[in-house]
Design an enzyme around this catalytic site. Structure first.
Site, PDB file in Angstrom:
ATOM      1  N   HIS A  17      32.891  62.754  54.554  1.00 17.54           N
ATOM      2  CA  HIS A  17      33.185  62.493  55.965  1.00 17.54           C
ATOM      3  C   HIS A  17      32.886  63.725  56.812  1.00 17.54           C
ATOM      4  O   HIS A  17      32.286  63.623  57.890  1.00 17.54           O
ATOM      5  CB  HIS A  17      34.664  62.125  56.169  1.00 17.54           C
ATOM      6  CG  HIS A  17      35.086  60.848  55.555  1.00 17.54           C
ATOM      7  ND1 HIS A  17      36.138  60.766  54.667  1.00 17.54           N
ATOM      8  CD2 HIS A  17      34.618  59.583  55.689  1.00 17.54           C
ATOM      9  CE1 HIS A  17      36.309  59.521  54.303  1.00 17.54           C
ATOM     10  NE2 HIS A  17      35.388  58.771  54.902  1.00 17.54           N
ATOM     11  N   LYS A  41      45.750  46.891  55.679  1.00 17.18           N
ATOM     12  CA  LYS A  41      45.683  47.829  54.558  1.00 17.18           C
ATOM     13  C   LYS A  41      46.972  48.629  54.473  1.00 17.18           C
ATOM     14  O   LYS A  41      47.689  48.780  55.459  1.00 17.18           O
ATOM     15  CB  LYS A  41      44.504  48.791  54.725  1.00 17.18           C
ATOM     16  CG  LYS A  41      43.146  48.146  54.577  1.00 17.18           C
ATOM     17  CD  LYS A  41      42.068  49.197  54.603  1.00 17.18           C
ATOM     18  CE  LYS A  41      40.697  48.580  54.376  1.00 17.18           C
ATOM     19  NZ  LYS A  41      39.649  49.587  54.347  1.00 17.18           N
ATOM     20  N   ARG A  90      26.259  56.260  51.767  1.00 14.88           N
ATOM     21  CA  ARG A  90      26.163  56.960  50.486  1.00 14.88           C
ATOM     22  C   ARG A  90      25.163  56.298  49.548  1.00 14.88           C
ATOM     23  O   ARG A  90      24.465  56.958  48.823  1.00 14.88           O
ATOM     24  CB  ARG A  90      27.526  56.974  49.778  1.00 14.88           C
ATOM     25  CG  ARG A  90      28.585  57.764  50.470  1.00 14.88           C
ATOM     26  CD  ARG A  90      29.920  57.496  49.841  1.00 14.88           C
ATOM     27  NE  ARG A  90      30.213  56.063  50.004  1.00 14.88           N
ATOM     28  CZ  ARG A  90      31.304  55.458  49.608  1.00 14.88           C
ATOM     29  NH1 ARG A  90      32.232  56.139  48.990  1.00 14.88           N
ATOM     30  NH2 ARG A  90      31.493  54.183  49.798  1.00 14.88           N
ATOM     31  N   SER A 128      37.041  57.971  49.466  1.00 16.73           N
ATOM     32  CA  SER A 128      38.481  58.209  49.621  1.00 16.73           C
ATOM     33  C   SER A 128      39.255  57.554  48.488  1.00 16.73           C
ATOM     34  O   SER A 128      40.246  58.112  48.004  1.00 16.73           O
ATOM     35  CB  SER A 128      38.962  57.664  50.964  1.00 16.73           C
ATOM     36  OG  SER A 128      38.403  58.379  52.028  1.00 16.73           O
TER      37      SER A 128
END
Length: 168
Positions: A17, A41, A90, A128
């Site tokens: 990040h 979440k 990514r 993460s």
């Protein structure tokens, strides 16, 4: 002024990040990191904690601001007078999802573009979720997150497990 927003959950913020933030800060006059408050979440850190952590780790980047938001990224971008949403990629799996989101956002807000920044190769594996998993089992996360973030993660897991500094 060219303003961009970088929305995400950032639970926790990783070196990947930070790579995207630093590079976006070179491309735009102002980058506003939007920490998503997603009630669907259950994050490790509250939205307030994530905002404070991001403020701390970006304090050396003068054209970066951090705030929280709920709802659609395009609405957040409009509220910030931004014409660009920055997203990091990514792998090809990220691209498929992010392309769908960018196309949807383009229909919702034709005046807002999405810019993709490919994460530097050294962080291409990093997520993460991986950081939290390694940390939950007591693994060393110093290669994944800034030291301040690592301390906050350790503090959070100690609190969750009822441990003190000496009780680790």
């Amino acid at each position: 002024m060219r303003t961009a927003v970088y929305p995400g959950t950032f639970d926790p913020v990783t070196f990947g990040h930070m790579d995207v933030v630093r590079r976006a800060a070179e491309l735009f006059d102002e980058v506003i990191i939007g920490v998503l408050n997603n009630s669907a979440k259950t994050p490790l850190f509250s939205v307030e904690e994530r905002v404070n952590i991001l403020k701390k780790v970006t304090e050396d980047i003068p054209n970066v601001k951090v705030t929280s938001f709920s709802g659609l990224s395009v609405d957040f971008a409009r509220a910030c007078d931004a014409k660009v949403i920055v997203r990091g990629l990514r792998a090809i799996t990220d691209f498929e999802y992010e392309l769908q989101m960018a196309q949807t956002n383009r229909i919702l807000a034709p005046d807002i573009d999405t810019t993709f920044l490919i994460t530097s190769l050294e962080y291409a594996y990093l997520s993460s979720t991986t950081v939290k998993e390694v940390a939950a089992f007591g693994g060393d996360i110093h290669n994944f997150v800034p030291e301040y973030v690592a301390r906050e993660i350790r503090r959070k897991y100690r609190a969750v497990h009822g441990l003190t500094e000496q009780g680790e």
